[in-house]
Every structure is written in structure tokens, then in C-alpha cells.
Scaffold this motif. Structure first.
Motif, short mmCIF file in Angstrom:
data_model
loop_
_atom_site.label_atom_id
_atom_site.label_comp_id
_atom_site.label_asym_id
_atom_site.label_seq_id
_atom_site.Cartn_x
_atom_site.Cartn_y
_atom_site.Cartn_z
N LEU A 159 0.85 -1.19 0.00
CA LEU A 159 0.00 0.00 0.00
C LEU A 159 0.88 1.24 0.00
CD1 LEU A 159 -2.96 0.91 0.11
CD2 LEU A 159 -2.69 1.13 2.57
N SER A 160 0.66 2.13 -0.95
CA SER A 160 1.43 3.37 -1.13
C SER A 160 2.88 3.11 -1.50
CB SER A 160 1.37 4.25 0.13
OG SER A 160 0.05 4.57 0.43
N ARG A 161 3.20 1.94 -2.02
CA ARG A 161 4.55 1.61 -2.46
C ARG A 161 4.48 0.93 -3.83
NH1 ARG A 161 6.62 -2.32 1.41
NH2 ARG A 161 8.55 -2.11 0.26
N PRO A 162 4.10 1.67 -4.89
CA PRO A 162 3.94 1.01 -6.19
C PRO A 162 5.25 0.47 -6.77
CG PRO A 162 3.67 3.39 -6.40
CD PRO A 162 3.75 3.08 -4.94
N GLU A 163 6.38 1.12 -6.45
CA GLU A 163 7.67 0.62 -6.97
C GLU A 163 8.00 -0.73 -6.36
OE1 GLU A 163 8.06 3.32 -4.40
OE2 GLU A 163 7.04 4.51 -5.88
N ALA A 164 7.71 -0.89 -5.08
CA ALA A 164 7.98 -2.16 -4.42
C ALA A 164 7.09 -3.27 -5.01
CB ALA A 164 7.76 -2.04 -2.92
N PHE A 165 5.84 -2.93 -5.32
CA PHE A 165 4.96 -3.92 -5.93
C PHE A 165 5.50 -4.33 -7.30
CE2 PHE A 165 1.54 -4.91 -8.92
CZ PHE A 165 1.02 -6.03 -8.31
N ASP A 166 5.93 -3.35 -8.10
CA ASP A 166 6.46 -3.66 -9.43
C ASP A 166 7.69 -4.56 -9.34
OD1 ASP A 166 4.46 -2.17 -10.60
OD2 ASP A 166 5.69 -0.35 -10.76
N ARG A 167 8.60 -4.26 -8.40
CA ARG A 167 9.81 -5.09 -8.23
C ARG A 167 9.44 -6.50 -7.80
NH1 ARG A 167 12.25 -0.47 -5.43
NH2 ARG A 167 11.60 -1.52 -3.53
N ALA A 168 8.53 -6.62 -6.83
CA ALA A 168 8.14 -7.94 -6.35
C ALA A 168 7.43 -8.73 -7.45
CB ALA A 168 7.25 -7.81 -5.13
N ALA A 169 6.54 -8.08 -8.19
CA ALA A 169 5.83 -8.77 -9.27
C ALA A 169 6.81 -9.23 -10.35
CB ALA A 169 4.77 -7.85 -9.87
N ASP A 170 7.76 -8.37 -10.70
CA ASP A 170 8.77 -8.76 -11.69
C ASP A 170 9.60 -9.94 -11.20
OD1 ASP A 170 7.87 -6.75 -13.33
OD2 ASP A 170 9.51 -5.36 -12.85
N THR A 171 9.94 -9.95 -9.93
CA THR A 171 10.74 -11.04 -9.39
C THR A 171 9.98 -12.35 -9.40
OG1 THR A 171 11.91 -9.46 -7.98
CG2 THR A 171 12.10 -11.78 -7.40
N VAL A 172 8.71 -12.34 -8.98
CA VAL A 172 7.91 -13.56 -8.99
C VAL A 172 7.69 -14.03 -10.43
CG1 VAL A 172 5.68 -14.58 -8.40
CG2 VAL A 172 6.81 -13.05 -6.79
N GLU A 173 7.46 -13.10 -11.35
CA GLU A 173 7.32 -13.48 -12.76
C GLU A 173 8.61 -14.09 -13.29
OE1 GLU A 173 6.00 -9.98 -14.81
OE2 GLU A 173 3.97 -10.12 -13.99
#
Length: 182
Positions: A159-173
Motif C-alpha cells: 500500500l502506497s509503495r507502487p515501486e515495491a509492488f512492481d519489483r516484487a511482481a517482476d521477481t515472482v514473474e
């Protein structure tokens, strides 16, 4: 003293030599991101409440009311277990598959049964509450066609950390593309 929960930081370095799968042993389950501030704050509040309840149990035990002390001790242990379970929630990956740990259940899907891992725009729950907002979710699509949401950009970690979400999603992908092909 080693702090194993900080090992996810190695995945998000700024060097060009960094790889998406930076861990030496891919057989262990790892969360490819740090727990978010909302999750850590909630667990810290539960642990603070548990400390007060355990002190109350000690005072009640010294007063001689052992059944009440036992009840307070049990409540304190339940609060500690809830805080630990809250911290453990999230998406975990390994060579064997992906695991989504929620507060009450755990779902594991092997990479052989995954058709795709992708980020989609959809209504997501805000901090796990019934209220939904428009956001992004990292979804694992099983070969049966059933989607399994792994992460959202409005949960307690992102929440309120879109860059962290993008990094985590890229890593899981990246884990998915590495081991679904194998």
C-alpha cells in the motif's frame, strides 16, 4: 547476527549485474520482497498487546488466581501466534513452485501446474478488508484456468509503495518464467 528476513533486499540492488534470482539455494521457500510497513506495524501492535496481557497473567498468577492467569497466558500466546502468522503472510517462491500464505490458509502450486504468472488490472481488496478498489494484482493462472491472486498493490505489503509492488511482481514473474520452462 544474521537477519534472514532482510535477504530479499539483495534482489533489488541497483547494479547492472543483479539478477532476478539472486539466491544461492533455490530449493528453500523465500519471500522475494520485504514485509510492508502496514504488516509490520500490525504485528508490532499485536506483540505490544501480547506483552501487556502476559504481564497481566504474571500479576494475576502472583495474586493466586491461577485459572485467570492461565486464561491470560493463553490469550497472550494466541496474540503472539497471530502476529507471527501475519508476518508470514505473502507470496513465497522456490524451485518447486509458488506458495500463497494468507492468515488462515496456505495454497501451494507447483510450477508444472502454472500456465502463466502475470500482472492484471482488477478490483482488489484494500488491506485485506471487504472494501475493493481498482488496482493491480499479480495472478498465477493454473493450467485448469483458475486464477490465484498472489499479490496486490493495495495489500499490507505494498500500500502506497507502487515501486515495491512492481519489483516484487517482476521477481515472482522471473521465478515463474525460469521454472515453468524447466
Amino acid at each position: 547476527m544474521p537477519l534472514p528476513f532482510l535477504t530479499a533486499d539483495r534482489a533489488f540492488g541497483t547494479n547492472a549485474d543483479d539478477v532476478a534470482l539472486p539466491f544461492d539455494d533455490h530449493d528453500h521457500w523465500r519471500r522475494p520482497y520485504r514485509p510492508g510497513p502496514w504488516r509490520v506495524a500490525g504485528a508490532a501492535l499485536l506483540l505490544l498487546l501480547a506483552s501487556f496481557v502476559l504481564i497481566a497473567a504474571m500479576i494475576i498468577a502472583f495474586a493466586g488466581a491461577l485459572p485467570g492467569a492461565g486464561l491470560c497466558l493463553g490469550l497472550g500466546l494466541v496474540l503472539i501466534i497471530a502476529a507471527l502468522r501475519m508476518l508470514r503472510a505473502g507470496a513465497w517462491v522456490s524451485r518447486h513452485g509458488v506458495r500463497r500464505v494468507s492468515f488462515f490458509s496456505t495454497t501451494t502450486v507447483s510450477w508444472n501446474h502454472a500456465a502463466a504468472v502475470r500482472t492484471v488490472q482488477q478490483p482488489v481488496r484494500w488491506l485485506g478488508l471487504p472494501r475493493t478498489v481498482q488496482g493491480q494484482a499479480l495472478v498465477l493462472v493454473r493450467q485448469s484456468g483458475e486464477p490465484l491472486p498472489l499479490l496486490t498493490d493495495h495489500n499490507a505489503d505494498f500500500l502506497s509503495r507502487p515501486e515495491a509492488f512492481d519489483r516484487a511482481a517482476d521477481t515472482v514473474e522471473a521465478w515463474g518464467s525460469e521454472y515453468r520452462a524447466a
